[in-house]
Structures are given as structure tokens and as C-alpha cells.
Design an enzyme around this catalytic site. Structure first.
Site, PDB file in Angstrom:
ATOM      1  N   HIS A   1       0.834  -1.204   0.000  1.00  0.00           N
ATOM      2  CA  HIS A   1       0.000   0.000   0.000  1.00  0.00           C
ATOM      3  C   HIS A   1       0.875   1.264   0.000  1.00  0.00           C
ATOM      4  O   HIS A   1       0.607   2.214  -0.743  1.00  0.00           O
ATOM      5  CB  HIS A   1      -0.910  -0.022   1.233  1.00  0.00           C
ATOM      6  CG  HIS A   1      -1.795   1.159   1.371  1.00  0.00           C
ATOM      7  ND1 HIS A   1      -2.828   1.431   0.509  1.00  0.00           N
ATOM      8  CD2 HIS A   1      -1.799   2.158   2.292  1.00  0.00           C
ATOM      9  CE1 HIS A   1      -3.436   2.540   0.889  1.00  0.00           C
ATOM     10  NE2 HIS A   1      -2.831   3.007   1.966  1.00  0.00           N
TER      11      HIS A   1
ATOM     12  N   ASP B   1       2.372   1.797  -3.362  1.00  0.00           N
ATOM     13  CA  ASP B   1       1.352   2.318  -4.270  1.00  0.00           C
ATOM     14  C   ASP B   1       1.204   3.824  -4.093  1.00  0.00           C
ATOM     15  O   ASP B   1       1.113   4.572  -5.079  1.00  0.00           O
ATOM     16  CB  ASP B   1       0.026   1.603  -4.016  1.00  0.00           C
ATOM     17  CG  ASP B   1      -1.051   2.012  -4.998  1.00  0.00           C
ATOM     18  OD1 ASP B   1      -0.775   1.999  -6.220  1.00  0.00           O
ATOM     19  OD2 ASP B   1      -2.162   2.339  -4.549  1.00  0.00           O
TER      20      ASP B   1
END
Length: 113
Positions: A75, A78
Site C-alpha cells: 500500500h 502504491d
């Protein structure tokens, strides 16, 4: 060992970088080119910090290959990639709006003559 704090630093700084990049585009769109450039520099500095934290984590992985990556790290990566894309486009948008602003000035001057 990679801590949640290490990973969270990427999310925080990358998020700041992306938000600042979007604010810089808004400023450029409004004709505030100098302000846009200043905000863009701040965005790049935040991205640099995020990238340094990412590098630190990668070095920890290199030293401890048994350590498993997790979704939290994915995450964070990202977020960083989104921030990189945003800053790349921000530079182009600022340049474009600056050029449009200069063209508007030229057209106004031509219309007066």
C-alpha cells in the site's frame, strides 16, 4: 525488522507530495505560476523523503531476506508510485500553463496594436 512506523513514513510523505502536486496544478491553472512552482518544489522535497524511507526499507530487506513483505508495505509503495506520477505530470502542467499565460499576454498586446 521493518516497523509499521517505517512504512507509514512512506505513506505520509508520498501523500503530502501528491497533495502538494495537485495544489501546484491548481495554482498554475489559476495563473499563479510562481506560487505553483514553489508548491511543486515542496512536493518534490516530500517525495524525496518518501523515497529515502523506501530505500531504507529495501536495504533492510536486502540485509534480512527472510523478512516477508506485507500488504501495508505494498500500500505504501502504491502511494509512492502515485506521488511520483503526480509530480511528473505536475511539472508538465505548470510548464503548459506558464506557456499559455505568456501566449495570452502576447495576444492581448497584439490586439492593442
Amino acid at each position: 525488522m521493518i516497523s509499521e512506523t517505517d512504512v507509514m513514513q512512506i505513506i505520509v510523505y508520498a501523500g503530502n507530495a501528491k497533495s502538494l502536486a495537485m495544489n501546484a496544478i491548481k495554482e498554475a491553472k489559476g495563473g499563479e505560476i510562481a506560487s505553483a512552482k514553489k508548491i511543486f518544489e515542496e512536493s518534490k522535497q516530500n517525495l524525496k523523503v518518501a523515497h529515502q524511507h523506501h530505500t531504507d526499507i529495501l536495504q533492510k530487506f536486502a540485509s534480512h531476506p527472510e523478512e516477508a513483505a506485507n500488504m501495508f508495505l505494498t500500500h505504501a509503495q502504491d502511494h509512492m508510485m502515485a506521488a511520483i506520477t503526480a509530480t511528473d505530470f505536475t511539472k508538465e502542467f505548470i510548464d503548459l500553463h506558464e506557456e499559455l499565460q505568456q501566449l495570452r499576454i502576447l495576444f492581448k498586446e497584439d490586439a492593442k496594436n
